[in-house]
Scaffold this motif. Sequence first.
Motif, short mmCIF file in Angstrom:
data_model
loop_
_atom_site.label_atom_id
_atom_site.label_comp_id
_atom_site.label_asym_id
_atom_site.label_seq_id
_atom_site.Cartn_x
_atom_site.Cartn_y
_atom_site.Cartn_z
N VAL A 53 0.86 -1.19 0.00
CA VAL A 53 0.00 0.00 0.00
C VAL A 53 0.89 1.24 0.00
O VAL A 53 1.88 1.31 0.74
N ASP A 54 0.56 2.19 -0.85
CA ASP A 54 1.31 3.45 -0.90
C ASP A 54 1.27 4.11 0.48
O ASP A 54 0.18 4.39 1.00
N HIS A 104 -2.00 5.63 2.73
CA HIS A 104 -2.39 5.13 4.05
C HIS A 104 -2.36 6.25 5.10
O HIS A 104 -3.29 6.35 5.91
N GLN A 105 -1.32 7.07 5.07
CA GLN A 105 -1.23 8.15 6.05
C GLN A 105 -2.36 9.15 5.89
O GLN A 105 -2.91 9.64 6.88
N LYS A 106 -2.74 9.43 4.66
CA LYS A 106 -3.87 10.33 4.41
C LYS A 106 -5.15 9.71 4.96
O LYS A 106 -5.96 10.40 5.60
N VAL A 142 -5.40 7.44 7.39
CA VAL A 142 -5.33 7.41 8.85
C VAL A 142 -5.65 8.78 9.42
O VAL A 142 -6.37 8.90 10.41
N LYS A 143 -5.12 9.84 8.78
CA LYS A 143 -5.39 11.20 9.25
C LYS A 143 -6.89 11.50 9.21
O LYS A 143 -7.47 12.02 10.17
N GLU A 144 -7.53 11.15 8.08
CA GLU A 144 -8.97 11.37 7.96
C GLU A 144 -9.75 10.49 8.93
O GLU A 144 -10.78 10.90 9.47
N PHE A 145 -9.24 9.29 9.15
CA PHE A 145 -9.87 8.36 10.08
C PHE A 145 -9.82 8.93 11.50
O PHE A 145 -10.82 8.92 12.22
N TYR A 146 -8.67 9.43 11.91
CA TYR A 146 -8.54 10.05 13.23
C TYR A 146 -9.50 11.22 13.38
O TYR A 146 -10.16 11.37 14.41
N LYS A 189 -3.04 -3.62 3.92
CA LYS A 189 -3.54 -4.25 2.69
C LYS A 189 -5.02 -4.64 2.84
O LYS A 189 -5.81 -4.48 1.90
N PHE A 190 -5.36 -5.15 4.01
CA PHE A 190 -6.74 -5.55 4.26
C PHE A 190 -7.67 -4.34 4.13
O PHE A 190 -8.72 -4.42 3.48
N ILE A 191 -7.29 -3.22 4.73
CA ILE A 191 -8.14 -2.03 4.72
C ILE A 191 -8.26 -1.45 3.32
O ILE A 191 -9.36 -1.15 2.84
N HIS A 192 -7.13 -1.30 2.64
CA HIS A 192 -7.13 -0.55 1.38
C HIS A 192 -7.38 -1.41 0.14
O HIS A 192 -7.89 -0.90 -0.86
#
Length: 395
Positions: free
Chosen positions: A172-173, A177-179, A181-185, A365-368
Amino acid sequence: MNNNITICVADYALAADFFLRISSCDAERKYVFVNTLLSSHLKVKKRHESYLVTKLTNPKDGINSLPDNRLRETALGILSREKSLRLASSLYIKIVNIIEKYKKSRVTIMTWNGDNIIGAVMRELKKEYKDISLIFFELSNLKGKLLVDNMGVNASSSVYASLDKIDEMPPVDPDIHQKWVKEFYESKENPGSIPQAVKGKEINIRHIIDFIYTNTVGYKLYTNNAILNRIKGKKNNVVKFDNEKNLPERFIFFPMQVSTDTQIVLNSDVDNVGVLKYLVDQEALPIVTKPHPAELNFDYIYKIKNENKDKIFITNTNTYELIKKSEKVYTINSTVGMEAMLYDKNVSFMGRSIYSKMNNEQLKKFIHLYLIDIDFFDCRNNISKNVIDKIYSRA
């Protein structure tokens, strides 16, 4: 005639609505429905071929036995083994008739969850008709993402059986992923209402129709309290939460799950109370627990709470904040455990969780890549052809 036939088996209204939504966006397949609820049958038959399962059907042939485990209805005492077998046989015969009617077509059967009588019937059909495909759906509890699998969901899924297909996926790029996670937070800081919690408390004419139907000529596939608590207007706001100011500074966090959830009933050897008793005995730190927003009845917690007033605290504080402040997170198999993994917390899964075997890379990988991007609760959005193709690729 369309050579691709999909049989949608729905045992609750939102599942039927979801399959209707898929069918309206898919011009490549003919959809046939098998419903256990009268309201869904009446709604679906306006647009599709639909069959209703009733107690009036007397199956002469069908399924002779059912698995001793992994059946929600028997585990919760909703149906006896005799009635479960009768329902299974009725379902089996109806679906066989559809398969035989379209025997020159490629057949896919899909349902929601599958850790139930419907799932058992589908797996039996797969033994008889090896060319048919099976698809099981489940909420991932990540907004806009669903688990779709050919073996089942949660501990019945192919991913739980083996992470090989996850490992084979490309990396996963990190920026993506960081983007995410940021939106998820950010979404966790201001969560609003959980869709399934809101839907769990709604009451409308469909509920009344189905309540009458399932208690007369239909099969009741839910607990007695599920609809009665809605009618009575019983809500979670009657819970006596501890004052947030009185919560301990250092604590173990245990997010509870819905007591009748198949994740607890079938995929764990302990329930909410069992975990609390274990934590009282094993952990020195106090336990902060939060009832699930969709729970309709959790009076059972007060006995153990009253016996351990200085050790157990009940709160409705933001889950995100509780994860951040906690020393450790225990969960049976809730996705809150997955969220805590994203926060690099020490997490212990007490049940058979799909996340318990994953490392950080596999979780990404599971998430994205493995979960499929569909918002189950947003009926306004169409489902693209690419997403439908991805669903059927899982079969």
